[in-house]
Design a protein around this motif. Structure first.
Motif, PDB file in Angstrom:
ATOM      1  N   ARG A 192     -15.033   1.464  -0.436  1.00  0.00           N
ATOM      2  CA  ARG A 192     -16.254   2.280  -0.316  1.00  0.00           C
ATOM      3  C   ARG A 192     -16.552   2.991  -1.639  1.00  0.00           C
ATOM      4  N   THR A 212     -10.016   0.213   2.719  1.00  0.00           N
ATOM      5  CA  THR A 212     -11.400   0.519   3.122  1.00  0.00           C
ATOM      6  C   THR A 212     -11.956   1.709   2.330  1.00  0.00           C
ATOM      7  N   SER A 213     -11.102   2.743   2.101  1.00  0.00           N
ATOM      8  CA  SER A 213     -11.643   3.898   1.360  1.00  0.00           C
ATOM      9  C   SER A 213     -11.842   3.555  -0.120  1.00  0.00           C
ATOM     10  N   SER A 214     -10.924   2.758  -0.694  1.00  0.00           N
ATOM     11  CA  SER A 214     -11.108   2.372  -2.106  1.00  0.00           C
ATOM     12  C   SER A 214     -12.346   1.495  -2.259  1.00  0.00           C
ATOM     13  N   GLU A 264     -14.739  -2.119   8.257  1.00  0.00           N
ATOM     14  CA  GLU A 264     -13.693  -2.123   9.285  1.00  0.00           C
ATOM     15  C   GLU A 264     -12.618  -3.155   8.973  1.00  0.00           C
ATOM     16  N   ILE A 265     -11.472  -2.944   9.572  1.00  0.00           N
ATOM     17  CA  ILE A 265     -10.352  -3.879   9.452  1.00  0.00           C
ATOM     18  C   ILE A 265     -10.327  -4.740  10.710  1.00  0.00           C
ATOM     19  N   CYS A 311      -8.736  -3.621  -5.806  1.00  0.00           N
ATOM     20  CA  CYS A 311      -9.900  -3.084  -5.087  1.00  0.00           C
ATOM     21  C   CYS A 311     -11.165  -3.243  -5.923  1.00  0.00           C
ATOM     22  N   GLY A 346      -5.196  -1.727   5.242  1.00  0.00           N
ATOM     23  CA  GLY A 346      -5.759  -0.672   6.087  1.00  0.00           C
ATOM     24  C   GLY A 346      -6.666   0.312   5.374  1.00  0.00           C
ATOM     25  N   GLU A 347      -6.460   1.583   5.723  1.00  0.00           N
ATOM     26  CA  GLU A 347      -7.304   2.680   5.238  1.00  0.00           C
ATOM     27  C   GLU A 347      -7.335   2.750   3.708  1.00  0.00           C
ATOM     28  N   TYR A 348      -6.201   2.419   3.068  1.00  0.00           N
ATOM     29  CA  TYR A 348      -6.160   2.445   1.599  1.00  0.00           C
ATOM     30  C   TYR A 348      -7.259   1.551   1.039  1.00  0.00           C
ATOM     31  N   SER A 371       0.833  -1.213   0.000  1.00  0.00           N
ATOM     32  CA  SER A 371       0.000   0.000   0.000  1.00  0.00           C
ATOM     33  C   SER A 371       0.867   1.263   0.000  1.00  0.00           C
ATOM     34  N   LYS A 416     -20.695   0.176   7.507  1.00  0.00           N
ATOM     35  CA  LYS A 416     -19.400   0.364   8.183  1.00  0.00           C
ATOM     36  C   LYS A 416     -18.422  -0.627   7.559  1.00  0.00           C
TER      37      LYS A 416
END
Ligand code: ZN
Length: 397
Positions: free
Chosen positions: A345, A341-343, A363-364, A308, A337-339, A291, A361
């Protein structure tokens, strides 16, 4: 089951799930007369399953003492056969890990070699438990592949080829001398994700398991969904790239073939051979490194975006059919992680009802490596203590 036993069953189920509760809490929970609840609690205490500190100061306004499971009323073994090795634990009745071992994977060319690996873990646990082994009352096994849960039977683990068409429950019982039950690892992990979020769990949770292969699990109102023959939630075998890489199941372009950790590594090797600039991404990279590189190198970012998209394509089926309150990403991809979850979404918004994604929601997972073996042991503990009532075996509460 008599009503008195049903009440005992419900109280014990609550204690197994939450760890502890006071008598007034149990009365409020059940809505049954206090005297009847107290009688059921005393019955559980007489069986040695529940313990309670001395009830002093009952009328002084102090908080009532908390009931809990007697830790040594039974110990249970949990085993998790994973691609990298075999993890074993012994837990007490409170669900606490007493012993934990992990043996690295051997050659696994033959069924005998895989069985030997499991036997060595069992022997190791037995040695550690020593003179307390007599407290061990059962064994729960997290299977890496498809399982016929009713028959305690392993159907097939695509990543461990000799592990197929096996009377696993019987084999484990013969090896350990303990009553043994088998559950698919994705089911065990999903249950643990749910338990991890107590006391305020989501109403429904879909777990995307990205370990050796790709699996899934779904829990709603505390109950695991298993399908009519235990083959539900096989999200890894949804075809996301028709005509893509061959999958071990026989199809082509399954999510597991193109977007599992192994599929991703295979795709990167192909890009490397084709001369794509990957900005110096090491040949053996971690997902955290992947990432980081995706954030600064165009070649890696294109691969990450495709990953993704593939994951979102399969997950959109889960979102549209199940409308979960929460998706949890567990396994190796959790390190994205965040990379990730945001992709996800963003990609899901393109494929699902906007309201379903807005309220979703993502989550990891925060589970530890030993939590799968622990989860299998806890499922077996519940069966032992609650009795084999059949209908309760897949419930989380
Ligand atoms: Zn497949």
């Amino acid at each position: 089951m008599s009503r008195r036993n049903e009440l005992k069953h419900a109280l014990l189920q609550h204690l197994l799930l939450h760890g502890r509760a006071t008598r007034p809490e149990l009365v409020a929970l059940t809505g049954v007369r206090a005297a009847t609840v107290f009688e059921a609690v005393d019955g559980l205490k007489a069986l040695g399953i529940v313990e309670e500190p001395e009830r002093r100061g009952r009328k002084t306004g102090r908080r009532a003492p908390e009931l809990s499971c007697a830790p040594d009323c039974c110990h249970v073994v949990g085993v998790d056969l994973r691609l990298s090795g075999c993890v074993g634990v012994i837990i007490n009745a409170a669900g606490e890990v007493i012993h934990e071992v992990e043996h690295p994977a051997g050659s696994r060319q033959t069924l005998l070699s895989v069985k030997r690996e499991i036997l060595e873990v069992l022997q190791h646990l037995r040695d550690l438990s020593a003179d307390r082994w007599h407290l061990v009352k059962g064994l729960g096994f997290a299977d890496p592949g498809l399982v016929d849960v009713e028959r305690n039977y392993s159907i097939r683990a695509v990543n461990i080829p000799p592990w197929q068409e096996l009377e696993t429950g019987r084999m484990l019982k013969n090896a350990s001398g303990l009553p043994s039950r088998v559950w698919p690892e994705a089911m065990v992990k999903t249950r643990m994700e749910y338990l991890q979020r107590l006391p305020e769990p989501p109403e429904s949770l879909f777990n995307l398991v990205t370990d050796d292969g790709i699996g899934g699990g779904f829990v709603k109102n505390g109950e695991l969904f298993t399908g009519s023959s235990g083959r539900s939630m096989e999200i890894g075998h949804i075809v996301v790239r028709p005509g893509g890489a061959r999958c071990q199941c026989g199809n082509s372009g399954c999510l597991e073939a193109v977007a599992s950790p192994a599929g991703l590594r295979a795709g990167i090797t192909e890009s490397r051979i084709a001369g794509v600039d990957l900005g110096g991404l090491p040949e053996k990279f971690t997902m955290a490194e992947f990432s980081e590189f995706a954030a600064r190198n165009r070649g890696v970012r294109i691969i990450a975006d495709q990953l993704c998209r593939d994951l979102a394509k399969a997950l959109s089926v889960a979102v549209m059919l199940l409308n979960p309150e929460m998706i949890v990403i567990s396994g190796e991809f959790a390190d994205l992680g965040e990379y990730l979850t945001s992709s996800l979404r963003r990609e899901l918004e393109l494929r699902c009802f906007p309201e379903s994604v807005r309220e979703l929601k993502i989550e990891i997972s925060t589970l530890k490596t030993s939590d799968t073996a622990r989860g299998a042991a806890m499922m077996m503990r519940d069966l032992i203590l609650l009795g084999e009532t059949g209908k309760n075996e897949n419930r989380c509460r």
